[in-house]
Scaffold this active site. Sequence first.
Site, mmCIF file in Angstrom:
data_model
loop_
_atom_site.group_PDB
_atom_site.id
_atom_site.type_symbol
_atom_site.label_atom_id
_atom_site.label_comp_id
_atom_site.label_asym_id
_atom_site.label_seq_id
_atom_site.Cartn_x
_atom_site.Cartn_y
_atom_site.Cartn_z
ATOM 1 N N SER A 232 4.894 -20.400 37.256
ATOM 2 C CA SER A 232 5.970 -19.956 38.147
ATOM 3 C C SER A 232 6.810 -21.122 38.655
ATOM 4 O O SER A 232 7.997 -20.959 38.939
ATOM 5 C CB SER A 232 5.368 -19.182 39.327
ATOM 6 O OG SER A 232 4.436 -19.992 40.024
ATOM 7 N N ASP A 408 5.802 -20.074 50.926
ATOM 8 C CA ASP A 408 4.404 -19.699 50.669
ATOM 9 C C ASP A 408 3.488 -20.908 50.520
ATOM 10 O O ASP A 408 2.299 -20.751 50.251
ATOM 11 C CB ASP A 408 4.305 -18.821 49.430
ATOM 12 C CG ASP A 408 4.915 -19.490 48.193
ATOM 13 O OD1 ASP A 408 5.291 -20.677 48.273
ATOM 14 O OD2 ASP A 408 5.022 -18.817 47.151
ATOM 15 N N HIS A 411 5.527 -22.766 46.239
ATOM 16 C CA HIS A 411 6.818 -22.916 45.564
ATOM 17 C C HIS A 411 7.792 -23.697 46.443
ATOM 18 O O HIS A 411 7.833 -23.516 47.659
ATOM 19 C CB HIS A 411 7.386 -21.535 45.222
ATOM 20 C CG HIS A 411 6.510 -20.751 44.314
ATOM 21 N ND1 HIS A 411 5.608 -19.805 44.767
ATOM 22 C CD2 HIS A 411 6.368 -20.780 42.959
ATOM 23 C CE1 HIS A 411 4.961 -19.268 43.747
ATOM 24 N NE2 HIS A 411 5.398 -19.848 42.633
#
Length: 825
Positions: A232, A408, A411
């Site tokens: 991600s 979070d 990221h």
Amino acid sequence: MSVQPPPPAGARDPVTPEARAGPVTPEPRASGPPSQAQPLLRQEATGEEEGEETGGRGAWGTGTAEQRRRGWGEADEGPGEAGRADATGSGSPAGGEGDGPGSRRPLLGWLPRRPPRCCPCAAPLPRSAAHCCHGGTKMAALAYTLGKREINHYFSVRSAKLLALVAALLLAACHLASRRYRGNDSCEYLLSSGRFLGDKVWQPHSCMMHKYKMSEAKTCLVDKHIAFIGDSRIRQLFYSFVKIINPQFKEEGNKHENIPFEDKTAPVKVDFLWHPEVNGSMKQCIKMWTEDSVAKPHVIVAGAATWSIKIHNGSDEALVQYRMNITSIAPLLEKLAETSDVYWVLQDPVYEDLLSENRKVITNEKIDAYNEVAVSVLNSSARNSKSNVKLFSVSKLIAQETIMESLDGLHLPESSRETSAMILMNVYCNKVLKPVDGSCCQPRPPLTLIQKLAACFFTLSIIGYLIFYAIHRNAHRKNKPCTDLESGEEKKTLLNTPVSSLETLLQSFCKLGLIMAYFYMCDRANLFMKENKFYTHSSFFIPIIYILVLGIFYNENTKETKVLNREQTDEWKGWMQLVILIYHISGASTFLPVYMHIRVLVAAYLFQTGYGHFSYFWVKGDFGIHRVCQVLFRLNFLVVVLCIVMDRPYQFYYFVPLVTVWFMVIYVTLALWPQIIQKKANGNCLWHLGLLLKLAFLLLCIYFLASSQIVAFILIRNIPGYARSVYSSFFAWFGKISLELFICQYHIWLAADTRGILVLIPGNPTLNIIVSTFIFVCVAHEISQITTDLAQVLIPKDNPSLLRRLACTVAFFCGLLLLSSVQDK
């Protein structure tokens, strides 16, 4: 033996210790204004002392021709010279008989009989300050006089230039050694190191990063295929990279699938391939690209580790398996790197306090361990040679400063991702588009034919001067005074060889060649570093306050009190030039109020240039071709040399063509019939009306082209009578070399057409500015003197010789244009 009584207090002068030998007869009182500060020690007037006390201004002023040749003063040169008085001056300030050069007044003979003084003063002070021996006014004036004189005595222009030369040589040697030790690849610095200048401005180590626009990105990536492989975090980097190409692209779709992007207008293709772990699936994808039948991406960006930590609960067995997997993939990446650009992204740190429960196992300690494995494997995969796979480790430094802004804890915020994506764009596109303000990853430009010829010319000039100097020194030794063995006295030679034109030419071109070598090293050879600007209010206003204090500290009386006299105009040009330089190096163009005021200063600077030319023609009435050639040479000599050495067009130095055109406009206006000058106008007032009509017609023509403003400064500066009687010698000193300062800043003080800053001392911005500014000012002053010396030799006063040399000049420029067209083809 009788001792004569001491003279009146007003006539007592400071004396040297040698006068204590015995009593002497006092001399009569010296005439002159008592308020003028006298020298601390009146010595026999040699060249240096005479330049300081009578004709010169120490480190900041003018001097005799001999002093200028030795580096003690400033040459009287420059466009718009309005008839300055000779630098040899008018004697000492006292102006009394016996006060001139060569006189020594031994007055200490009566000193034992003199009543003790509580605070002896070396220089006569104003009457108002002399009433109280311990008064604050007297002590302040004494400190001011002592401080300024001590600075001028120990810090001359010549000593400053020698110090600048030593500093430049040492810095060049240090940077050369550093390049050999650390490597000369600025891409490595861009990918591995840097710092934040502000909240969102990233500064790579030693080079400048260009901010790419959409059109530039499409031009660079036309017909290119870029692939992002990983988890991600790599997906975030993919989105930021695509938004440079298409800012309207939205982050949509399934996050755990492949995401394609294609811009058919370029065309350019960018793909994200979902492979969150370094395993067999990622290996198979990379292996497919190594086959000859499959089209390989031009750029591959890969990286993964956090999923392996989370799925396997951060176990040591997972780390061992990660090492095995990346070891099997490394040879495939190396093979791809032979034809494509391959980057392995190291893992960014996390903000552990914000991590969710299922991500708590992803700690910075685990991330560091995985990064160490990746670095050790990929660096050793090439075995004995350097790895072709580039490690993208700079994102770690960016994340360390911005991870606290993460939503979070895992990221990165959008601004950090955009910085990493822009770094990738610079790594690939800088060598393709070669932006002016993007020095990272740009190779050194090859030498052109004209540059090679210029290098040969300067090399031959240096060799020729060394040979000439050796021959001249040998002849001097032969003519050295010898001792008569019979009488025991020295016989002095009657030969006094004057400085020849050939020696002046060789010496000037020798010094100019060394200076041009420094220019090339700073701006073309990539020896020194360059950095982007970052504006803050303190970086602009603090230097402004500093130079204002220096300008007030160094002040002298003007030779004449008329409006806009020569010293005042030099002062005006000086402080304007310094403000413009600070404006450029601080990046203040991003602050609109400062930008608008600087535009006014540039207009005022252009007015100053035109006013100087007008004043010269008005006072001197010299409309001959010799004067025109002198001014054109003074304005354009340095620019022409830089165009040749630095491979720049003439229009690049925009201000010089501008002032050249306006000089010709003023010359033609005043030289056309009827020629009206000051002497003619003083005899008949009607000539004043004629001049006004001429200027009104010129003003009318200019009005239709543009409109400008500056009158307020003239009024403020000249309405008070006292303001016209003094000027800042500090600002005036810089005003005399303002043209050289303006031109030289492009290459040896700033970088990338004033968009960046030259870095001589990395890691310490304040010290770097101080050192680079000191060298820059010394170089500009030396070039000003070289230009003056060459103008005296190359521009003869007799018209036939001057016309012949003009013909040679035209032939020279025609040859340059021919060579330029040949090398372009």
